[in-house]
Scaffold this motif. Sequence first.
Motif, PDB file in Angstrom:
ATOM      1  N   THR A 139     -30.882   2.335  53.309  1.00 34.41           N
ATOM      2  CA  THR A 139     -31.842   2.997  52.421  1.00 34.41           C
ATOM      3  C   THR A 139     -31.754   2.439  51.008  1.00 34.41           C
ATOM      4  O   THR A 139     -32.777   2.201  50.350  1.00 34.41           O
ATOM      5  CB  THR A 139     -31.569   4.512  52.411  1.00 34.41           C
ATOM      6  OG1 THR A 139     -31.622   5.025  53.745  1.00 34.41           O
ATOM      7  CG2 THR A 139     -32.594   5.240  51.573  1.00 34.41           C
ATOM      8  N   PHE A 407     -37.931   6.318  50.310  1.00 33.29           N
ATOM      9  CA  PHE A 407     -36.538   5.945  50.526  1.00 33.29           C
ATOM     10  C   PHE A 407     -35.584   6.743  49.638  1.00 33.29           C
ATOM     11  O   PHE A 407     -34.418   6.930  50.012  1.00 33.29           O
ATOM     12  CB  PHE A 407     -36.349   4.440  50.334  1.00 33.29           C
ATOM     13  CG  PHE A 407     -36.892   3.643  51.486  1.00 33.29           C
ATOM     14  CD1 PHE A 407     -36.277   3.687  52.720  1.00 33.29           C
ATOM     15  CD2 PHE A 407     -38.041   2.887  51.348  1.00 33.29           C
ATOM     16  CE1 PHE A 407     -36.778   2.979  53.798  1.00 33.29           C
ATOM     17  CE2 PHE A 407     -38.554   2.168  52.427  1.00 33.29           C
ATOM     18  CZ  PHE A 407     -37.922   2.219  53.656  1.00 33.29           C
ATOM     19  N   LEU A 410     -35.070   9.688  51.841  1.00 33.50           N
ATOM     20  CA  LEU A 410     -34.093   9.392  52.892  1.00 33.50           C
ATOM     21  C   LEU A 410     -32.675   9.370  52.333  1.00 33.50           C
ATOM     22  O   LEU A 410     -31.728   9.835  52.985  1.00 33.50           O
ATOM     23  CB  LEU A 410     -34.409   8.042  53.540  1.00 33.50           C
ATOM     24  CG  LEU A 410     -35.532   7.973  54.569  1.00 33.50           C
ATOM     25  CD1 LEU A 410     -35.500   6.620  55.268  1.00 33.50           C
ATOM     26  CD2 LEU A 410     -35.449   9.084  55.597  1.00 33.50           C
ATOM     27  N   LEU A 411     -32.512   8.831  51.126  1.00 32.57           N
ATOM     28  CA  LEU A 411     -31.190   8.769  50.511  1.00 32.57           C
ATOM     29  C   LEU A 411     -30.620  10.164  50.294  1.00 32.57           C
ATOM     30  O   LEU A 411     -29.455  10.434  50.626  1.00 32.57           O
ATOM     31  CB  LEU A 411     -31.277   8.016  49.186  1.00 32.57           C
ATOM     32  CG  LEU A 411     -29.973   7.932  48.373  1.00 32.57           C
ATOM     33  CD1 LEU A 411     -28.947   7.083  49.101  1.00 32.57           C
ATOM     34  CD2 LEU A 411     -30.241   7.378  46.977  1.00 32.57           C
TER      35      LEU A 411
END
Length: 656
Positions: A139, A407, A410-411
């Motif tokens: 990510t 992203f 997602l992190l």
Amino acid sequence: HSFTLQNDDQFSRTSSKVPLSPEDARAFDDDLPQRENWGGRFDFLLSLLGYSVGLGNVWRFPYLCYNNGGGAFLIPFVIMLILAGFPLMFMELAIGQYASLGPVAIYDKFCPLFRGLGCGMVMVSSVVMLYYNMIIAWTIFYMSASWAWNVPWGNCEPEWSTSACYSYEKADECAETGGIYWKNDCFNVSTLEESNLTEMAQKSERKPPAEEYFINHVLGLSSGIDETGHIKWQLALCLLLAWFIVFLCLSKGVKSSGKVVYFTALFPYVVLIILFFRGVTLPGAANGILFYLTPDWSRLLSAQVWGDAALQIFFALSPAWGGLITLASYNKFNNNCYQDALIVAVSNVVTSFFAGFVIFSVIGYLANELRVEVGKVVDQGAGLAFIVYPEIVARLPVSSLWSCLFFIMLLTLGLDSQFALMETVTTAILDRFPLLRDWKTWIVLFTSFFGYFGGLIFTTNAGMYWLQLMDKYAANWSVLFIAISECIVVAWVYGAERFLQNIEEMIGVQSRRWHIFWTVMWKFLTPATLLFILIFNLVEYTPATLGNYKYPAWANAVGWVFAVTPVVVIFVIAVHKFKTLAPQGTLIERLRICLKPRPEWGVRASKSPAETQIAVEESVVDVGITIDCNRLRGHRRPSFDNPTYTDLNYTHETAI
């Protein structure tokens, strides 16, 4: 207050409440480094929410919903939540909060024979945190690559693409001139017809640029797991940064991580809402949402659907990994853990369902752009997160902005889960060696150090093969076995009614119906459901694969080693405890001793710091001991085999 134990198995038993001055109580507490507590209830609640709502909610649930009857999948999903997910979650939160200990220390005091259950949980979390941080590293790689005007996977670049790479932008430009796009070039139709290549060009394999970018550039994927290749330095740096972030957030314990989760737990919802409103306005989004919601009631008759629902609930809430026990162990004694479990379980289901709308709206748009059916676009796992989503954002206006938002989401989703996994491991170390609590920063640093070097295997050209192998085996059968054993130990060995009384000490008296409901759940329905999941998994077992690649036999054997090692540890520790705790007597007597909670179990049951309750249970001893307990405080009883209680004034009276 004192009591005497003699070697002739007879002893005088007394029990009283001794008032202590605040000075004496504080003096006794100062002997050991104190265990931390959450800064506030919301610190714990958000940490718990972040742990349970993870990457799987974004990619795995929508795929399972699509693959198992659309909207009809919610029925088995909710039923399995009630039968398995929520009962296990509530049980682990309650036991962790009641004892204020990590999983290893809890089962050593709660049921010494099954101390290995806690060790098994920590082993599972240790393995999972290694490869989970690699996903976070991917990510970070994509986040750094997104800081460009156009994302690098928008077109087929020569340095990482193959002849099968299909650039949609160039294909559209070629079609406008009446040509056919093939092998990264635009061919005239008449030229292909003369060479009899028209049909071949139309039926040739097409791979989106995002897939080529992920496989060839990010991973540098080799031909198989036995071809390790070399470490990709870009991924190694991203992995180092991922571990550094985890270290910074956990270096000060739950006081620091409890504040970080205010961002990491809530930010994904902000991004999901933004992506939802953007997704539903795209052309073709309605087709994707309709595909997602349309129920196929006939699929409910399939055992596969119920098995998938059970597995998704089980892995969504993450019981039997040790994380729930660890997070709850930092709670205050009177926190309402029942209410917390209910809030998080419902939030998990709602988040999963809402993420489906976001995902299928943009997948419907992608299907419309590619002129294919929605079902041919959907993928799961890393393929959805790092191939389909990047392909989607590359086709949106201001692609770098949407890529960064996605992203970053997602992190934050990954970090919350990684915090709990890491905290489970470090808590096990600190509970085993309490004197190290003042050195927690160094413990977290050393754990991160070894975690980084243990995860370097995933940065090689064969890293994806190893990650997929561990994901299939490490947290599957062993976790199910641990969960079943946990239900048996709590509900049958310790006693469900006895455990519910302990819970009432924390959250207050509950109704008789409440007692009956949880007794039936923990004794019968939950273990039966877990047994069904375990048997279903074994019956439906297939060797590991990655796309069309089939793992060699030795790789699957390594996977089974990861799967059975925590279970073997449980039995080995049980045999050791049986021999050391009860070396003499009949089999039944020895088992009874090993299954009985230690005298110091439930040390937090006393509500007042100015009271102490000493309960001495019948025991077999070899020497007489007189113990002066004048300074004991109610919320901590001494563990006489713990060398840290050096200030207790006790003398040995030689009896032989």
